[in-house]
Motif scaffolding. Structure first.
Motif, PDB file in Angstrom:
ATOM      1  N   LEU A  95      28.984  80.380 -20.897  1.00 42.54           N
ATOM      2  CA  LEU A  95      30.060  80.002 -19.911  1.00 42.54           C
ATOM      3  C   LEU A  95      31.411  79.854 -20.616  1.00 42.54           C
ATOM      4  CD1 LEU A  95      28.578  77.485 -17.374  1.00 42.54           C
ATOM      5  CD2 LEU A  95      29.613  79.862 -16.914  1.00 42.54           C
ATOM      6  N   ARG A  96      31.481  78.969 -21.762  1.00 45.85           N
ATOM      7  CA  ARG A  96      32.288  78.695 -22.616  1.00 45.85           C
ATOM      8  C   ARG A  96      32.883  80.139 -23.430  1.00 45.85           C
ATOM      9  NH1 ARG A  96      34.632  74.720 -25.805  1.00 45.85           N
ATOM     10  NH2 ARG A  96      36.408  75.613 -26.984  1.00 45.85           N
ATOM     11  N   PRO A  97      31.937  80.694 -24.188  1.00 47.08           N
ATOM     12  CA  PRO A  97      32.540  81.916 -24.927  1.00 47.08           C
ATOM     13  C   PRO A  97      33.048  82.963 -23.967  1.00 47.08           C
ATOM     14  CG  PRO A  97      30.355  81.276 -25.585  1.00 47.08           C
ATOM     15  CD  PRO A  97      30.554  80.454 -24.523  1.00 47.08           C
ATOM     16  N   LEU A  98      32.503  83.332 -22.846  1.00 48.54           N
ATOM     17  CA  LEU A  98      32.991  84.076 -21.846  1.00 48.54           C
ATOM     18  C   LEU A  98      34.232  83.909 -21.002  1.00 48.54           C
ATOM     19  CD1 LEU A  98      29.316  85.869 -20.815  1.00 48.54           C
ATOM     20  CD2 LEU A  98      31.471  87.026 -22.337  1.00 48.54           C
ATOM     21  N   HIS A  99      34.519  82.600 -21.012  1.00 46.60           N
ATOM     22  CA  HIS A  99      35.688  82.202 -19.901  1.00 46.60           C
ATOM     23  C   HIS A  99      36.714  83.258 -20.053  1.00 46.60           C
ATOM     24  CE1 HIS A  99      37.718  79.979 -17.092  1.00 46.60           C
ATOM     25  NE2 HIS A  99      38.766  79.687 -18.257  1.00 46.60           N
ATOM     26  N   ALA A 100      37.095  83.820 -18.857  1.00 42.36           N
ATOM     27  CA  ALA A 100      38.322  84.794 -18.869  1.00 42.36           C
ATOM     28  C   ALA A 100      38.334  85.818 -19.519  1.00 42.36           C
ATOM     29  CB  ALA A 100      39.546  83.834 -19.168  1.00 42.36           C
ATOM     30  N   ASP A 101      36.915  86.264 -19.996  1.00 43.55           N
ATOM     31  CA  ASP A 101      36.841  87.594 -20.525  1.00 43.55           C
ATOM     32  C   ASP A 101      37.147  88.596 -19.577  1.00 43.55           C
ATOM     33  OD1 ASP A 101      34.915  90.063 -21.558  1.00 43.55           O
ATOM     34  OD2 ASP A 101      35.217  88.917 -23.512  1.00 43.55           O
ATOM     35  N   ARG A 102      37.626  89.798 -19.924  1.00 43.92           N
ATOM     36  CA  ARG A 102      37.506  90.745 -18.997  1.00 43.92           C
ATOM     37  C   ARG A 102      36.408  91.491 -18.492  1.00 43.92           C
ATOM     38  NH1 ARG A 102      38.068  95.990 -21.352  1.00 43.92           N
ATOM     39  NH2 ARG A 102      37.619  96.191 -23.553  1.00 43.92           N
ATOM     40  N   ARG A 103      35.316  91.130 -19.260  1.00 44.88           N
ATOM     41  CA  ARG A 103      34.011  91.531 -18.833  1.00 44.88           C
ATOM     42  C   ARG A 103      33.062  90.633 -18.528  1.00 44.88           C
ATOM     43  NH1 ARG A 103      31.622  95.278 -22.876  1.00 44.88           N
ATOM     44  NH2 ARG A 103      32.542  93.950 -24.526  1.00 44.88           N
ATOM     45  N   GLU A 104      33.469  89.551 -18.187  1.00 38.89           N
ATOM     46  CA  GLU A 104      32.932  88.462 -17.754  1.00 38.89           C
ATOM     47  C   GLU A 104      31.634  88.652 -16.686  1.00 38.89           C
ATOM     48  OE1 GLU A 104      33.130  83.511 -16.831  1.00 38.89           O
ATOM     49  OE2 GLU A 104      35.042  84.682 -17.022  1.00 38.89           O
ATOM     50  N   ALA A 105      32.168  89.009 -15.620  1.00 45.40           N
ATOM     51  CA  ALA A 105      31.293  89.487 -14.578  1.00 45.40           C
ATOM     52  C   ALA A 105      30.119  90.622 -14.909  1.00 45.40           C
ATOM     53  CB  ALA A 105      31.954  89.968 -13.266  1.00 45.40           C
ATOM     54  N   GLU A 106      30.537  91.513 -15.766  1.00 44.00           N
ATOM     55  CA  GLU A 106      29.686  92.412 -16.243  1.00 44.00           C
ATOM     56  C   GLU A 106      28.423  91.666 -16.977  1.00 44.00           C
ATOM     57  OE1 GLU A 106      31.643  95.479 -18.194  1.00 44.00           O
ATOM     58  OE2 GLU A 106      33.241  95.569 -16.886  1.00 44.00           O
ATOM     59  N   PHE A 107      28.799  90.841 -17.731  1.00 44.44           N
ATOM     60  CA  PHE A 107      27.728  90.239 -18.747  1.00 44.44           C
ATOM     61  C   PHE A 107      26.715  89.380 -17.575  1.00 44.44           C
ATOM     62  CE2 PHE A 107      25.879  86.423 -20.562  1.00 44.44           C
ATOM     63  CZ  PHE A 107      25.636  86.913 -21.754  1.00 44.44           C
ATOM     64  N   TYR A 108      27.193  88.752 -16.581  1.00 43.60           N
ATOM     65  CA  TYR A 108      25.973  87.882 -15.772  1.00 43.60           C
ATOM     66  C   TYR A 108      25.473  88.866 -14.967  1.00 43.60           C
ATOM     67  CZ  TYR A 108      29.435  84.266 -16.803  1.00 43.60           C
ATOM     68  OH  TYR A 108      30.458  83.189 -17.379  1.00 43.60           O
ATOM     69  N   VAL A 109      26.143  90.257 -14.403  1.00 40.87           N
ATOM     70  CA  VAL A 109      25.309  91.067 -13.876  1.00 40.87           C
ATOM     71  C   VAL A 109      24.040  91.759 -14.792  1.00 40.87           C
ATOM     72  CG1 VAL A 109      25.244  93.382 -12.832  1.00 40.87           C
ATOM     73  CG2 VAL A 109      26.986  91.580 -12.285  1.00 40.87           C
ATOM     74  N   LEU A 110      24.328  92.054 -15.773  1.00 43.83           N
ATOM     75  CA  LEU A 110      23.401  92.677 -16.888  1.00 43.83           C
ATOM     76  C   LEU A 110      22.321  91.611 -16.973  1.00 43.83           C
ATOM     77  CD1 LEU A 110      25.942  94.352 -19.317  1.00 43.83           C
ATOM     78  CD2 LEU A 110      24.094  95.549 -17.844  1.00 43.83           C
ATOM     79  N   LEU A 111      22.764  90.351 -17.250  1.00 42.23           N
ATOM     80  CA  LEU A 111      21.735  89.354 -17.617  1.00 42.23           C
ATOM     81  C   LEU A 111      20.858  89.337 -16.333  1.00 42.23           C
ATOM     82  CD1 LEU A 111      20.531  86.812 -19.201  1.00 42.23           C
ATOM     83  CD2 LEU A 111      22.387  85.497 -17.958  1.00 42.23           C
ATOM     84  N   GLN A 112      21.064  89.246 -15.005  1.00 42.83           N
ATOM     85  CA  GLN A 112      20.245  89.287 -13.859  1.00 42.83           C
ATOM     86  C   GLN A 112      19.568  90.299 -13.988  1.00 42.83           C
ATOM     87  OE1 GLN A 112      22.272  87.448  -9.980  1.00 42.83           O
ATOM     88  NE2 GLN A 112      24.027  88.097 -11.298  1.00 42.83           N
ATOM     89  N   LEU A 113      19.972  91.479 -14.252  1.00 42.11           N
ATOM     90  CA  LEU A 113      18.976  92.725 -14.425  1.00 42.11           C
ATOM     91  C   LEU A 113      17.873  92.915 -15.311  1.00 42.11           C
ATOM     92  CD1 LEU A 113      22.046  95.551 -13.728  1.00 42.11           C
ATOM     93  CD2 LEU A 113      20.188  94.648 -11.938  1.00 42.11           C
ATOM     94  N   ALA A 114      18.391  92.187 -16.571  1.00 44.30           N
ATOM     95  CA  ALA A 114      17.440  92.245 -17.686  1.00 44.30           C
ATOM     96  C   ALA A 114      16.444  90.827 -17.189  1.00 44.30           C
ATOM     97  CB  ALA A 114      18.297  91.331 -18.878  1.00 44.30           C
ATOM     98  N   LEU A 115      16.595  89.858 -16.486  1.00 54.92           N
ATOM     99  CA  LEU A 115      15.766  88.758 -16.096  1.00 54.92           C
ATOM    100  C   LEU A 115      14.627  89.615 -15.015  1.00 54.92           C
ATOM    101  CD1 LEU A 115      17.910  85.585 -15.668  1.00 54.92           C
ATOM    102  CD2 LEU A 115      16.499  86.238 -17.614  1.00 54.92           C
ATOM    103  N   LEU A 116      15.435  90.504 -14.336  1.00 53.46           N
ATOM    104  CA  LEU A 116      14.495  91.135 -13.172  1.00 53.46           C
ATOM    105  C   LEU A 116      13.583  92.069 -13.928  1.00 53.46           C
ATOM    106  CD1 LEU A 116      13.856  91.870 -10.212  1.00 53.46           C
ATOM    107  CD2 LEU A 116      15.952  93.289 -10.282  1.00 53.46           C
ATOM    108  N   GLY A 117      14.028  92.677 -14.579  1.00 53.87           N
ATOM    109  CA  GLY A 117      13.014  93.336 -15.546  1.00 53.87           C
ATOM    110  C   GLY A 117      11.922  92.469 -16.270  1.00 53.87           C
ATOM    111  N   ALA A 118      12.204  91.662 -16.765  1.00 52.80           N
ATOM    112  CA  ALA A 118      11.181  90.729 -17.503  1.00 52.80           C
ATOM    113  C   ALA A 118      10.234  90.387 -16.478  1.00 52.80           C
ATOM    114  CB  ALA A 118      11.807  89.607 -18.086  1.00 52.80           C
ATOM    115  N   VAL A 119      10.523  89.778 -15.158  1.00 47.92           N
ATOM    116  CA  VAL A 119       9.867  89.287 -14.043  1.00 47.92           C
ATOM    117  C   VAL A 119       8.964  90.530 -13.735  1.00 47.92           C
ATOM    118  CG1 VAL A 119       9.554  88.419 -11.976  1.00 47.92           C
ATOM    119  CG2 VAL A 119      11.319  87.389 -13.601  1.00 47.92           C
ATOM    120  N   MET A 120       9.423  91.544 -13.520  1.00 49.61           N
ATOM    121  CA  MET A 120       8.578  92.653 -13.001  1.00 49.61           C
ATOM    122  C   MET A 120       7.404  93.226 -14.047  1.00 49.61           C
ATOM    123  SD  MET A 120      11.469  95.094 -11.127  1.00 49.61           S
ATOM    124  CE  MET A 120      10.315  96.268 -10.854  1.00 49.61           C
ATOM    125  N   LEU A 121       7.587  93.126 -15.409  1.00 47.79           N
ATOM    126  CA  LEU A 121       6.932  93.354 -16.415  1.00 47.79           C
ATOM    127  C   LEU A 121       5.651  92.500 -16.309  1.00 47.79           C
ATOM    128  CD1 LEU A 121       8.787  93.846 -19.794  1.00 47.79           C
ATOM    129  CD2 LEU A 121       7.216  95.521 -18.592  1.00 47.79           C
TER     130      LEU A 121
END
Length: 479
Positions: A95-121
């Protein structure tokens, strides 16, 4: 003909993650930069809802849905909770390192997709779903490794991608060969078909599939990417790469050995035992010479994977293998993320010597660091201590006494490189204050400090209440 059993309620955590990622993309396109944190809040809500749904699903009997391709059993339930709980920790650290970063939303989306892949594995009970889950768990993390777009991050992403692409091809080739051997992709059908399969063709296919899983787990001989990717990534991403994908990969390897290969002609136990021994030994030896804290933790994770592979080796030989693996995964996740949280809290301190005097400046943070590092060793009463006892008991029960002895020797040896970090942190700092003051080193997030203290406390609490937790994990897999 197999009944499809298309029950979406059984995969609610996965649906939440997929929906959260899509919603995050839409919100990120419209929200101003100062309010991109809302996407992170949505991701946190999704992970929390997924944990609740996973806990509810775990109370039911083991089953398989969507043509027996997706297993809903204790292995899946425990991995869902641990992966999503770890995802919440990574979100808090970001939260703190990414605050107001221009690609902050992309980070959270990629994180959720990575978690989804790990769960599916962890839940995959079909070779095709295993391949899809591997790709979903890999591609977002390649992007996250180079998210900062600086020199080290770009190098980390490139090395991670090249090794992952190579071993991903081996995994797909192996899956193709196993399919050619057994004429099926479903694990329950393969369990019968592979009993009389040609050993050479089957062995080649299994080795290829295993290569991809070893890459995601960061185990020898597919471990070369780990130190460079972890060191070059930002601390929150390093915490993710060194912890959460391993859970899905190890669970996938466990299920592969427990169902389709259980009655096959291959020496699965001997192969995994050798890989476990090599991982814990080489990881420890390499960690002795590291001064960079992220690189030290990277080699530490390689050695930890060696211990985690031990119950995978005796999956069919000991009834203790499953609860030992799942408990150790939970213990390792909270403890390792706690150590990385300390690194996130002190981003300016990159070497072990930079931590000198930490106990005087930040006593709570130094206590958290000591608890987490000694926890990774397996010091009582931390959770990893009980996890190692269960793992040692499982491999001895499975007839691999030599592996337990080697693991005990490696555990003692690991104390020394963790002490190389602990001793400076507890020592007095007689050096001159750096330009800009000590505060120049300590610009990390207060949230990261809170996470570090909470994770250290959770490691101790999980170790104290380990008995009831282990009882919950001792249920049969879906077959």
């Amino acid at each position: 003909m197999t009944e499809m059993n298309e029950n979406p309620v059984a995969i609610l955590p996965e649906i939440f993650l997929a929906a959260g990622a899509v919603l995050g993309l839409l919100l990120g396109a419209w929200l101003p930069r100062s309010r991109q944190w809302i996407v992170g809040a949505v991701a946190g809500a999704v992970c929390t809802a997924g944990i609740v749904a996973a806990a509810v699903a775990a109370s039911g009997s083991p089953t398989a849905v969507f043509g027996d391709s997706f297993a809903v059993d204790p292995l899946t339930g425990a991995c869902r909770v641990v992966i999503l709980g770890g995802g919440l920790i990574v979100l808090a650290l970001s939260l703190r390192p990414l605050h107001a970063d221009r690609r902050e939303a992309e980070f959270y989306v990629l994180l959720q997709l990575a978690l989804l892949g790990a769960v599916m594995l962890a839940a995959a009970q079909d070779l095709l779903l295993l391949a899809a889950a591997y790709l979903l768990a890999s591609i977002p993390t390649y992007t996250l490794a180079g998210f900062r777009k600086d020199g080290p991050g770009t190098e980390a992403a490139l090395k991670y991608y090249v090794v992952g692409a190579l071993l991903g091809v081996l995994l797909l080739t192996g899956i193709t060969l196993v399919y050619a051997t057994g004429r099926a992709t479903s694990y329950p059908l393969l369990a019968t078909a592979l009993e009389d399969a040609p050993e050479a063709l089957l062995a080649t296919g299994v080795l290829g599939a295993l290569a991809g899983l070893l890459f995601k787990a960061g185990a020898v001989p597919a471990h070369f990417w780990v130190p460079d990717a972890v060191q070059g990534s930002s601390p929150p991403v390093a915490a993710l790469l060194a912890t959460l994908p391993k859970i899905g990969a190890l669970a996938a390897a466990f299920r592969l050995g427990a169902v389709p290969l259980a009655g096959g002609p291959l020496p699965w136990a001997a192969l995994i035992a050798v890989l476990a021994a090599a991982s814990m030994t080489l990881g420890n030896l390499a960690a002795f010479f590291q001064s960079d804290v992220k690189r030290l933790l990277a080699y530490s994770t390689i050695s930890q994977v060696g211990y985690l592979l031990m119950p995978v080796a005796v999956v069919t030989a000991s009834d203790r293998a499953q609860p030992a693996l799942l408990y150790y995964l939970a213990a390792y996740t909270v403890t390792n993320l706690g150590a990385f949280a300390v690194v996130c809290a002190l981003p300016g301190r990159t070497t072990v010597d930079d931590y000198r005097g930490l106990a005087r400046e930040r006593p709570l943070l130094s206590v958290s660091l000591v608890v987490c590092l000694l926890g990774l060793v397996g010091t009582p009463p931390t959770a990893v201590f009980l996890g190692k006892l269960e793992v040692f008991s499982a491999v001895i029960d499975g007839g691999y006494v030599w592996l337990a002895v080697l693991a005990a020797i490696n555990t003692v040896a690991s104390v020394f490189y963790y002490l190389r970090w602990i001793v400076p942190a507890l020592s007095r700092d007689d050096r001159r204050t750096p330009k800009g003051g000590r505060q120049a080193y300590d610009e990390g997030s207060r949230t990261a400090r809170t996470v570090a203290c909470t994770a250290a406390a959770a490691s101790v609490v999980l170790g104290v209440i380990g008995g009831p937790v282990l009882a919950l994990l001792d249920s049969p897999l879906t077959r």
